[in-house]
Design a protein around this motif. Structure first.
Motif, mmCIF file in Angstrom:
data_model
loop_
_atom_site.group_PDB
_atom_site.id
_atom_site.type_symbol
_atom_site.label_atom_id
_atom_site.label_comp_id
_atom_site.label_asym_id
_atom_site.label_seq_id
_atom_site.Cartn_x
_atom_site.Cartn_y
_atom_site.Cartn_z
ATOM 1 N N VAL A 104 -52.079 -47.482 8.019
ATOM 2 C CA VAL A 104 -52.693 -46.489 7.139
ATOM 3 C C VAL A 104 -51.814 -45.244 7.041
ATOM 4 O O VAL A 104 -51.605 -44.702 5.952
ATOM 5 N N CYS A 105 -51.291 -44.805 8.161
ATOM 6 C CA CYS A 105 -50.406 -43.634 8.147
ATOM 7 C C CYS A 105 -49.187 -43.880 7.274
ATOM 8 O O CYS A 105 -48.771 -42.999 6.517
ATOM 9 N N ARG A 107 -48.979 -46.056 4.710
ATOM 10 C CA ARG A 107 -49.395 -46.156 3.307
ATOM 11 C C ARG A 107 -49.718 -44.800 2.697
ATOM 12 O O ARG A 107 -49.418 -44.546 1.538
ATOM 13 N N LEU A 108 -50.361 -43.948 3.477
ATOM 14 C CA LEU A 108 -50.750 -42.640 2.964
ATOM 15 C C LEU A 108 -49.673 -41.580 3.187
ATOM 16 O O LEU A 108 -49.805 -40.458 2.709
ATOM 17 N N LEU A 123 -54.820 -38.382 9.907
ATOM 18 C CA LEU A 123 -55.728 -39.524 9.790
ATOM 19 C C LEU A 123 -56.991 -39.286 10.611
ATOM 20 O O LEU A 123 -58.094 -39.569 10.163
ATOM 21 N N ILE A 172 -62.686 -40.859 5.039
ATOM 22 C CA ILE A 172 -62.149 -42.212 5.042
ATOM 23 C C ILE A 172 -63.060 -43.096 5.903
ATOM 24 O O ILE A 172 -63.332 -42.772 7.055
ATOM 25 N N ILE A 207 -58.519 -47.768 1.430
ATOM 26 C CA ILE A 207 -57.280 -46.976 1.415
ATOM 27 C C ILE A 207 -56.749 -46.884 -0.007
ATOM 28 O O ILE A 207 -56.324 -45.819 -0.464
ATOM 29 N N LEU A 257 -58.745 -44.374 -1.893
ATOM 30 C CA LEU A 257 -58.353 -43.017 -1.513
ATOM 31 C C LEU A 257 -57.057 -42.615 -2.216
ATOM 32 O O LEU A 257 -56.949 -41.492 -2.719
ATOM 33 N N LEU A 258 -56.104 -43.542 -2.276
ATOM 34 C CA LEU A 258 -54.842 -43.268 -2.974
ATOM 35 C C LEU A 258 -55.092 -43.013 -4.459
ATOM 36 O O LEU A 258 -54.490 -42.114 -5.043
ATOM 37 N N LYS A 294 -56.508 -39.545 -5.032
ATOM 38 C CA LYS A 294 -55.492 -38.506 -4.888
ATOM 39 C C LYS A 294 -54.611 -38.421 -6.127
ATOM 40 O O LYS A 294 -54.157 -37.352 -6.507
#
Length: 89
Positions: free
Chosen positions: A44-45, A47-48, A55, A64, A80, A83-84, A87
């Motif tokens: 996740v870290c 990807r974001l 996180l 999240i 995820i 969330l992307l 943003k």
């Protein structure tokens, strides 16, 4: 090696019976749910493009969704991606 010959009509009867069995089982249990891909903290870290501390803040503030197994956190890949997308807008 063992070779077994089966009469064509017998084969069709067995195949038909098996197809009927599968149909009845599917009606009893329904279609299996779609399985989601689960990601751990590191994935996740990446990807974001955020730090583990960021996180943690996202988890703590409820921004999240996550699941916890033992002492390890997991996130659905679709959450995820959502969330992307939020943003990006």
């Amino acid at each position: 090696m063992q070779i077994i010959l089966v009469d064509g009509k017998a084969w069709e009867r067995h195949r038909s019976a098996f197809a009927d069995f599968i149909y009845r089982i599917e009606r009893l249990i329904g279609n299996p749910p779609e399985t989601d891909e689960w990601l751990d903290n590191d994935a996740v870290c990446r990807r974001l493009n955020i730090s583990p501390r960021t996180l943690q803040t996202l988890r703590d503030t409820g921004k999240i969704p996550f699941s916890m197994v033992g002492h390890k956190y997991y996130y659905k890949a679709c959450d995820i991606a959502e969330l992307l997308n939020s943003k990006a807008e």
